[in-house]
Write a protein that holds these residues in place. Structure first.
Motif, PDB file in Angstrom:
ATOM      1  N   PRO A   1      34.275  -3.919   7.942  1.00 32.70           N
ATOM      2  CA  PRO A   1      35.378  -4.868   7.694  1.00 32.70           C
ATOM      3  C   PRO A   1      35.337  -6.058   8.654  1.00 32.70           C
ATOM      4  O   PRO A   1      35.444  -7.206   8.233  1.00 32.70           O
ATOM      5  CB  PRO A   1      36.633  -4.012   7.917  1.00 32.70           C
ATOM      6  N   ILE A   2      35.110  -5.800   9.939  1.00 38.54           N
ATOM      7  CA  ILE A   2      35.114  -6.915  10.900  1.00 38.54           C
ATOM      8  C   ILE A   2      33.871  -7.800  10.686  1.00 38.54           C
ATOM      9  O   ILE A   2      33.944  -9.022  10.807  1.00 38.54           O
ATOM     10  CB  ILE A   2      35.246  -6.426  12.367  1.00 38.54           C
ATOM     11  N   LEU A   3      32.754  -7.182  10.331  1.00 35.73           N
ATOM     12  CA  LEU A   3      31.547  -7.989  10.076  1.00 35.73           C
ATOM     13  C   LEU A   3      31.763  -8.910   8.878  1.00 35.73           C
ATOM     14  O   LEU A   3      31.359 -10.077   8.894  1.00 35.73           O
ATOM     15  CB  LEU A   3      30.325  -7.085   9.854  1.00 35.73           C
ATOM     16  N   HIS A   4      32.413  -8.404   7.836  1.00 39.65           N
ATOM     17  CA  HIS A   4      32.672  -9.254   6.651  1.00 39.65           C
ATOM     18  C   HIS A   4      33.587 -10.417   7.024  1.00 39.65           C
ATOM     19  O   HIS A   4      33.377 -11.551   6.626  1.00 39.65           O
ATOM     20  CB  HIS A   4      33.316  -8.444   5.525  1.00 39.65           C
TER      21      HIS A   4
ATOM     22  N   HIS B   1      23.097 -13.175   7.227  1.00 39.92           N
ATOM     23  CA  HIS B   1      21.677 -12.906   6.999  1.00 39.92           C
ATOM     24  C   HIS B   1      20.838 -14.165   7.210  1.00 39.92           C
ATOM     25  O   HIS B   1      19.829 -14.147   7.937  1.00 39.92           O
ATOM     26  CB  HIS B   1      21.514 -12.357   5.570  1.00 39.92           C
ATOM     27  N   ALA B   2      21.273 -15.280   6.593  1.00 41.62           N
ATOM     28  CA  ALA B   2      20.464 -16.508   6.644  1.00 41.62           C
ATOM     29  C   ALA B   2      20.308 -17.009   8.084  1.00 41.62           C
ATOM     30  O   ALA B   2      19.217 -17.427   8.486  1.00 41.62           O
ATOM     31  CB  ALA B   2      21.107 -17.586   5.773  1.00 41.62           C
TER      32      ALA B   2
ATOM     33  N   ALA C   1      23.434  -8.581   8.897  1.00 44.22           N
ATOM     34  CA  ALA C   1      22.430  -9.043   7.934  1.00 44.22           C
ATOM     35  C   ALA C   1      22.332  -8.106   6.728  1.00 44.22           C
ATOM     36  O   ALA C   1      22.316  -8.541   5.585  1.00 44.22           O
ATOM     37  CB  ALA C   1      21.072  -9.145   8.629  1.00 44.22           C
ATOM     38  N   SER C   2      22.281  -6.811   6.993  1.00 49.21           N
ATOM     39  CA  SER C   2      21.985  -5.853   5.913  1.00 49.21           C
ATOM     40  C   SER C   2      23.158  -5.590   4.984  1.00 49.21           C
ATOM     41  O   SER C   2      22.991  -4.990   3.932  1.00 49.21           O
ATOM     42  CB  SER C   2      21.555  -4.510   6.506  1.00 49.21           C
ATOM     43  N   HIS C   3      24.354  -6.010   5.409  1.00 47.25           N
ATOM     44  CA  HIS C   3      25.524  -5.815   4.546  1.00 47.25           C
ATOM     45  C   HIS C   3      26.122  -7.157   4.139  1.00 47.25           C
ATOM     46  O   HIS C   3      27.305  -7.245   3.844  1.00 47.25           O
ATOM     47  CB  HIS C   3      26.567  -4.930   5.256  1.00 47.25           C
ATOM     48  N   ASP C   4      25.270  -8.187   4.131  1.00 51.88           N
ATOM     49  CA  ASP C   4      25.733  -9.508   3.724  1.00 51.88           C
ATOM     50  C   ASP C   4      25.729  -9.569   2.194  1.00 51.88           C
ATOM     51  O   ASP C   4      24.661  -9.526   1.559  1.00 51.88           O
ATOM     52  CB  ASP C   4      24.794 -10.579   4.325  1.00 51.88           C
ATOM     53  N   ALA C   5      26.930  -9.702   1.621  1.00 51.07           N
ATOM     54  CA  ALA C   5      27.054  -9.655   0.155  1.00 51.07           C
ATOM     55  C   ALA C   5      26.340 -10.831  -0.524  1.00 51.07           C
ATOM     56  O   ALA C   5      26.019 -10.765  -1.705  1.00 51.07           O
ATOM     57  CB  ALA C   5      28.520  -9.624  -0.238  1.00 51.07           C
ATOM     58  N   GLU C   6      26.065 -11.905   0.234  1.00 54.40           N
ATOM     59  CA  GLU C   6      25.313 -13.033  -0.345  1.00 54.40           C
ATOM     60  C   GLU C   6      23.910 -12.598  -0.750  1.00 54.40           C
ATOM     61  O   GLU C   6      23.302 -13.159  -1.648  1.00 54.40           O
ATOM     62  CB  GLU C   6      25.164 -14.145   0.708  1.00 54.40           C
ATOM     63  N   VAL C   7      23.380 -11.620  -0.043  1.00 57.02           N
ATOM     64  CA  VAL C   7      22.007 -11.176  -0.300  1.00 57.02           C
ATOM     65  C   VAL C   7      22.000  -9.810  -0.993  1.00 57.02           C
ATOM     66  O   VAL C   7      21.134  -9.527  -1.824  1.00 57.02           O
ATOM     67  CB  VAL C   7      21.215 -11.092   1.034  1.00 57.02           C
ATOM     68  N   TYR C   8      22.951  -8.960  -0.628  1.00 56.14           N
ATOM     69  CA  TYR C   8      22.997  -7.596  -1.181  1.00 56.14           C
ATOM     70  C   TYR C   8      24.372  -7.374  -1.818  1.00 56.14           C
ATOM     71  O   TYR C   8      25.318  -6.964  -1.114  1.00 56.14           O
ATOM     72  CB  TYR C   8      22.751  -6.558  -0.077  1.00 56.14           C
ATOM     73  N   PRO C   9      24.505  -7.658  -3.114  1.00 54.96           N
ATOM     74  CA  PRO C   9      25.817  -7.492  -3.747  1.00 54.96           C
ATOM     75  C   PRO C   9      26.322  -6.062  -3.572  1.00 54.96           C
ATOM     76  O   PRO C   9      25.519  -5.121  -3.558  1.00 54.96           O
ATOM     77  CB  PRO C   9      25.532  -7.791  -5.230  1.00 54.96           C
ATOM     78  N   ASP C  10      27.622  -5.931  -3.427  1.00 48.44           N
ATOM     79  CA  ASP C  10      28.251  -4.617  -3.272  1.00 48.44           C
ATOM     80  C   ASP C  10      27.573  -3.837  -2.120  1.00 48.44           C
ATOM     81  O   ASP C  10      27.084  -2.724  -2.311  1.00 48.44           O
ATOM     82  CB  ASP C  10      28.096  -3.858  -4.599  1.00 48.44           C
ATOM     83  N   PRO C  11      27.557  -4.454  -0.936  1.00 49.68           N
ATOM     84  CA  PRO C  11      26.705  -3.931   0.150  1.00 49.68           C
ATOM     85  C   PRO C  11      27.058  -2.536   0.647  1.00 49.68           C
ATOM     86  O   PRO C  11      26.185  -1.844   1.161  1.00 49.68           O
ATOM     87  CB  PRO C  11      26.893  -4.952   1.273  1.00 49.68           C
ATOM     88  N   GLU C  12      28.328  -2.117   0.479  1.00 46.07           N
ATOM     89  CA  GLU C  12      28.691  -0.792   1.011  1.00 46.07           C
ATOM     90  C   GLU C  12      28.340   0.348   0.051  1.00 46.07           C
ATOM     91  O   GLU C  12      28.679   1.502   0.299  1.00 46.07           O
ATOM     92  CB  GLU C  12      30.178  -0.751   1.381  1.00 46.07           C
TER      93      GLU C  12
ATOM     94  N   PRO D   1      16.038  -3.412  -1.997  1.00 42.39           N
ATOM     95  CA  PRO D   1      16.548  -4.548  -1.229  1.00 42.39           C
ATOM     96  C   PRO D   1      15.430  -5.482  -0.770  1.00 42.39           C
ATOM     97  O   PRO D   1      14.422  -5.043  -0.253  1.00 42.39           O
ATOM     98  CB  PRO D   1      17.208  -3.886  -0.013  1.00 42.39           C
ATOM     99  N   LYS D   2      15.644  -6.761  -1.010  1.00 41.95           N
ATOM    100  CA  LYS D   2      14.655  -7.770  -0.609  1.00 41.95           C
ATOM    101  C   LYS D   2      15.050  -8.340   0.754  1.00 41.95           C
ATOM    102  O   LYS D   2      16.194  -8.264   1.153  1.00 41.95           O
ATOM    103  CB  LYS D   2      14.650  -8.924  -1.622  1.00 41.95           C
ATOM    104  N   GLU D   3      14.087  -8.955   1.418  1.00 43.44           N
ATOM    105  CA  GLU D   3      14.365  -9.702   2.655  1.00 43.44           C
ATOM    106  C   GLU D   3      15.047  -8.867   3.725  1.00 43.44           C
ATOM    107  O   GLU D   3      15.957  -9.332   4.406  1.00 43.44           O
ATOM    108  CB  GLU D   3      15.267 -10.910   2.339  1.00 43.44           C
ATOM    109  N   LEU D   4      14.616  -7.619   3.852  1.00 42.77           N
ATOM    110  CA  LEU D   4      15.198  -6.764   4.896  1.00 42.77           C
ATOM    111  C   LEU D   4      14.845  -7.325   6.271  1.00 42.77           C
ATOM    112  O   LEU D   4      13.697  -7.698   6.504  1.00 42.77           O
ATOM    113  CB  LEU D   4      14.607  -5.364   4.792  1.00 42.77           C
ATOM    114  N   LEU D   5      15.815  -7.349   7.162  1.00 45.34           N
ATOM    115  CA  LEU D   5      15.546  -7.853   8.514  1.00 45.34           C
ATOM    116  C   LEU D   5      15.482  -6.718   9.537  1.00 45.34           C
ATOM    117  O   LEU D   5      15.406  -6.960  10.735  1.00 45.34           O
ATOM    118  CB  LEU D   5      16.624  -8.868   8.918  1.00 45.34           C
TER     119      LEU D   5
END
Ligand code: HEM
Length: 414
Positions: A23-26, A48-49, A324-335, A343-347
């Protein structure tokens, strides 16, 4: 002008944030993606970006000597030596040279050789778990000893008499020395363990020089790049780096893989039904389970502006992996944990010149551990989260035990 975003104060080490950082990261990602945390005197980067950009931004480095609050480890200690001659410290040209030479041990032949070695080690630790019932600490009995045993098998450096447990214990002691927030006794133990390890490495270097074997140390001894080769000191530092970088991460990774699957029974069932899905499940585990608020450290080597924020020379930035890994811009519905996500572009393994040297090895180990766990975990096994133990390392808690209730039934469900 102060905005609501600027008022966000997060206490990175509060139990609430550690229990559920998302929640705080979002909120941070939305309202204040480059967030100054006054209580810890660091910038927390959560998009992520931005994280991807900063991994390769020459204005920040992973060398902790660039930190405004850096205090050197005692003169002559191995931590000091690694701080000054490890992969994060050496100049770019020397880093490139050492990585190129080290990479000769991670060629397709080397990686293929590793697969057999990983399989052997994992099987050895998995076998006794097949008949177990009751509560099993999956870390001490399975995921913690494996990465060290794998590094020992791959490098060819072991304890005298092939004593796997001694090697594992010693490796864990060495690794503890790299953590901040540990007391002097732990540091002194780490120092003694490192001396023991370096004398094994030096003895083995001599042996391999006389008689090369099919292992990484022989490759490193013979690694040549034109007339260039690694010195014995370089090799000792590299073996220590492999232990430091590859043991704790992968041990925790194995634990994360097993607990994530047990806590998502539908996804676990998919794997039980079709094991060819394991590699893609590993990628999703690396996205979903690795992270939290913390991440990789970077230190500014000059003043610069980033998204309107003034970063000062010497300040620390944390590139939040959970961010990065729970950024909804890159990973929809991250939770949602979904092994079909691909998953693409894993950091999770970084980006750029310091990209994880052992990423394929780590993935191979995780794949193998999951495969073995499918054989020994009884259907209905439960993670006893409230009985897990942790060591506090400031910004994150390191799990030291992970009890799993195997139940009273005979194991081996499939
Ligand atoms: C799941 C397990 C692992 C994770 C999540 C992981 C993650 C990472 C990350 C994020 C970096 C980049 C650090 C930065 O840029 O600040 C890194 C670097 C590195 N990793 Fe891994 N790692 C894992 C396992 C391993 C293993 C098994 C090995 C080798 C045995 C290894 C060896 C290294 C080395 C040597 C570096 C430094 C590379 C350099 O500075 O050039 N890692 N790792």
């Amino acid at each position: 002008m102060a905005t609501a975003a600027n008022e966000i104060e997060i206490i990175l080490d509060s139990p609430e944030v550690k229990a559920d950082p998302y929640p705080i990261l979002h909120r941070l990602r939305k309202e204040d993606p480059i967030h100054w945390v006054p209580s810890m005197q660091l910038w927390l980067v959560t998009r992520h970006a931005d994280i991807k950009k900063l991994f390769t931004d020459p204005r920040v480095v992973p060398d902790r000597r660039a930190h405004e609050f850096y205090t050197p480890a005692p003169e002559g200690s191995y931590i000091r030596w690694i701080e000054e001659s490890g992969l994060f410290a050496i100049p770019a040209k020397e880093h490139h040279r050492q990585r190129r030479l080290l990479a000769s041990g991670f060629t397709p032949r080397g990686v293929a050789r590793m697969e057999g070695q990983i399989n052997d080690v994992v099987k050895r630790w998995a076998e006794p778990l097949k008949q177990r019932t009751g509560v099993v600490d999956i870390m001490s009995e399975f995921t913690s000893p494996i990465p060290n045993a794998v590094i020992s098998a791959i490098t060819g450096v072991g304890a005298p008499g092939n004593d796997e447990r001694r090697f594992s214990l010693m490796a864990q002691e060495v690794v503890q020395g790299f953590f901040g927030f540990v007391d002097d006794e732990v540091k002194a133990r780490a120092e003694r363990a490192f001396l023991e390890l370096s004398s094994w490495v030096r003895d083995t270097i001599e042996e391999r020089r006389r008689e090369p074997k099919d292992d990484l140390l022989s490759d490193l001894v013979n690694a040549r790049d034109g007339h260039d080769r690694l010195s014995d000191d370089n090799i000792v530092a590299q073996v220590a780096a492999l232990l430091a970088a590859g043991s704790e991460t992968t041990a925790t990774g194995g634990m994360i893989a097993i607990t994530t699957l047990l806590e998502h029974p539908e996804e676990l069932e998919k794997l039980r039904a079709d094991r060819s899905l394991i590699p893609q499940a590993v990628d999703e585990i690396l996205r979903f389970g690795f992270g939290g608020v913390g991440g990789m450290q970077r230190f500014a080597i000059e003043d610069f502006e980033f998204h309107g924020k003034q970063i000062r020379k010497g300040q620390m930035l944390i590139l939040s992996l959970g961010g990065a890994s729970h950024d909804a811009e890159v990973y929809p519905d991250p939770e949602t944990f979904d092994i079909d996500r691909a998953p693409k572009e894993l950091l999770t393994f970084g980006v750029g010149s310091h990209f994880c040297l052992g990423s394929n090895l780590a993935k191979g180990e995780l794949k193998c551990m999951i495969e073995a766990a499918l054989d020994f975990l009884p259907v209905g096994a439960k993670v006893l989260r409230d009985q897990m133990e942790f060591q506090s390392l400031g910004i994150f808690d390191r799990a030291t035990t992970c009890p799993i209730d195997f139940g009273p039934v005979a194991s081996g469900g499939n």
